[in-house]
Design a protein around this motif. Sequence first.
Motif, PDB file in Angstrom:
ATOM      1  N   MET A  65      43.087   6.154 -34.432  1.00 44.61           N
ATOM      2  CA  MET A  65      43.644   5.396 -33.313  1.00 44.61           C
ATOM      3  C   MET A  65      44.736   6.213 -32.646  1.00 44.61           C
ATOM      4  SD  MET A  65      42.946   1.987 -32.573  1.00 44.61           S
ATOM      5  CE  MET A  65      41.566   2.767 -33.279  1.00 44.61           C
ATOM      6  N   VAL A  66      44.783   6.177 -31.352  1.00 43.29           N
ATOM      7  CA  VAL A  66      45.799   6.934 -30.625  1.00 43.29           C
ATOM      8  C   VAL A  66      47.166   6.354 -30.897  1.00 43.29           C
ATOM      9  CG1 VAL A  66      46.603   7.583 -28.344  1.00 43.29           C
ATOM     10  CG2 VAL A  66      44.179   7.463 -28.806  1.00 43.29           C
ATOM     11  N   LYS A  67      48.107   7.212 -31.143  1.00 42.36           N
ATOM     12  CA  LYS A  67      49.473   6.750 -31.384  1.00 42.36           C
ATOM     13  C   LYS A  67      50.401   7.707 -30.662  1.00 42.36           C
ATOM     14  CE  LYS A  67      52.588   4.239 -33.478  1.00 42.36           C
ATOM     15  NZ  LYS A  67      52.918   3.033 -32.721  1.00 42.36           N
TER      16      LYS A  67
ATOM     17  N   ALA B  15      45.044   0.150 -40.256  1.00 40.81           N
ATOM     18  CA  ALA B  15      45.313  -0.455 -38.943  1.00 40.81           C
ATOM     19  C   ALA B  15      45.342   0.596 -37.839  1.00 40.81           C
ATOM     20  CB  ALA B  15      46.635  -1.214 -38.974  1.00 40.81           C
ATOM     21  N   HIS B  16      45.645   1.835 -38.215  1.00 40.76           N
ATOM     22  CA  HIS B  16      45.741   2.895 -37.204  1.00 40.76           C
ATOM     23  C   HIS B  16      44.498   3.767 -37.149  1.00 40.76           C
ATOM     24  CE1 HIS B  16      49.899   1.845 -36.483  1.00 40.76           C
ATOM     25  NE2 HIS B  16      50.113   1.862 -37.786  1.00 40.76           N
ATOM     26  N   MET B  17      43.464   3.387 -37.858  1.00 37.74           N
ATOM     27  CA  MET B  17      42.232   4.166 -37.838  1.00 37.74           C
ATOM     28  C   MET B  17      41.236   3.523 -36.875  1.00 37.74           C
ATOM     29  SD  MET B  17      43.105   6.472 -40.008  1.00 37.74           S
ATOM     30  CE  MET B  17      41.589   7.410 -40.050  1.00 37.74           C
TER      31      MET B  17
ATOM     32  N   MET C  10      43.646  11.406 -32.108  1.00 40.28           N
ATOM     33  CA  MET C  10      44.164  12.121 -30.951  1.00 40.28           C
ATOM     34  C   MET C  10      44.434  13.590 -31.287  1.00 40.28           C
ATOM     35  SD  MET C  10      44.974  11.135 -27.951  1.00 40.28           S
ATOM     36  CE  MET C  10      46.044  11.439 -26.572  1.00 40.28           C
TER      37      MET C  10
END
Lengths: 176, 483
Positions: free
Chosen positions: B1-3, B207-209, B320
């Motif tokens: 996930m883009v962060k 959660a961030h994948m 990213m």
Amino acid sequence: MAIASVIGGAIYLTSAQGKSISNNTAIAQDTNTATLTSVWDKETEPAYSGTTEMTVYRSPSCGCCGGWIEHAKQHGFKVKDIKTEDMAALKQKYKLPTELASCHTTIIDGYVMEGHIPVDDIKRFLSEKPELAGLTVPGMPIGTPGMEARNIKQPFQVLSFNDRGEVEIFKEYQSY
Amino acid sequence: MVKINRRQFIALGAAGVGTALIGNWLRQDISSQPLASSSANVFDVYQSSDGLLELDIIAKENPVNLTGRQAYLLTYNGQVPAPRLEANPGDKIRIHFANNLSQPTNIHYHGLHIPIMGNADNVFLHIKPGEKLTYEFQIPSNHPAGIFWYHPHLHGLVAEQLFGGLAGLFIVRGDLDEIPEVKAAKEEFLVLQDFAVDNNGRLINSAHMSLMMGREGDIITANGQVNPSLSLPEQGLLRLRILNASTSRFYRLALEDHSFYQIATDGGALNEPIEVNELLLTPGQRAEVLIKGDKEPRQYRLLNLPYDRGGMGMMGGGMMGRNNRDEPIVLATINYEAPGQSLSIPTQLASITALPEPQTVRSFELNHGMNPAVGMAFLINGEAYNHDRLDTQVQLDTVEDWEITNTGMMDHPFHVHGLAFQVISRNGQPESLLAWRDTVLVPRGETVRIRIPFRDFAGKTVYHCHVLDHEDLGMMGNLMINA
């Protein structure tokens, strides 16, 4: 049970196994206790007076883009829904950087709106008329409009981007 | 996930960060120092003796050396990949398992044809943190030799736990190992895994994948190492036994200047070797190849070539700045070593026969979409997985054809537990290769027909997409095999 017909000595089950009407009813009853109202139903930009016509390009095989279109309609947008097999070419035409891509691509007021953006963020963006290319929610974070799934809510960011591929956070959703 | 941090600008030029990174990697590799001497040394190996394989396996978080840095991964017995287990047909297996993870878990013995109930290949077992369970089963005396593996399979946590590192080989020795050329070949194993850790070596939170695409990590390892070194005897044969233990990443393998002679698929030996230049392995799949040491003796790179498994028309499932879809990646380096025994490719390996015509034909449709019960989900025949629903009931000692159609926009590898099947056709085109498999790729927009003999073991088990985030998000069904 499923409807069966015999072709060439073998039984062809023409519907899902175990997917009977009574089963579906049972599931529907389950949902009455765990309702699927979305956090995105609420209107946060009631004063918006800008363009409401948008064109959404999506793959005919995409199972989630339709949910976002419903979200857009619910918030007052009129959607021209175009299904196309070649989303890659379309995204290239609108110069969308690969890293910013999602499934469907929306064009409104000459801006590119990529993916499952909460449409009230689009309203705020359009009201500001910035010199930018558009907004994106890259990927398909679960929990975004049209991507609501049980209690899963992935944090996500709405990014703005310009023609040079520069990116800035437009809005951040850590918990919602 | 883009962060992205607030007010941070990122230049996303056409070349992109990912390309530059890979370029560096390749250059670095060409002038590279000797790496690990042999990847075979990295595993602890447990072999059965006197018909019994008995050992302790503890699942726990453990610091592991990952690309020269300490990473806190999920491990069996502290190792990534997990210890390699080896047994013979007829052997008894007794595994004293302890769950020292912070989550419940269990073990699936992927590909083994063993009981699906009780303390065997039972995915419905729920072993709480701090609990122990002894797995006990027998490998049938007619079990084929091949590459099988073990990993967690508690629905909802499968992807996260596998992505943490919980995976190990389970090798069954047998006829294939006794073929003279195969026996004389140099044997190496390759367990392919990818990881995503933060600067402190902690696993990135789910959660961030990118769960919808299926999570992929930017650290790609073979036997827990980046670009390990393997050796190939000049004039001899290297027998490479490969497992894709990644959660979602596909591997499209090619070896510079060499072809592969594939001798086995998921379910064991092919009838005769087939020469291929590339080998696509979806998550869960295994393959065995022989490589001839008949080229100029030097280093050759084993590459992972780009593969588009769909999703967003133009994007992999990576993170990213690590979008490596368009560039080959070096998985391992193969060095020629001193001439060994001169070996040729064997001609006959096994005698697989075609299955009889099916009594029943079923169809399965794979896609994702909105389901009234659960919202966005991955679906089989329009339904997301429900623990309490029996989706498919079959009769033991029958043969069925399953026609699996992917109407979605992402590729789905379809896996059936506890059984091997044969592919009958792809998009209506008959499949000429006779092979036993337990996982088959159903590319987006395509239909694959498989023929399954339900033999030996009755009970309840599952079939599912082996992009394990898709499985956790609903693309699984309950299969009841009635005695």
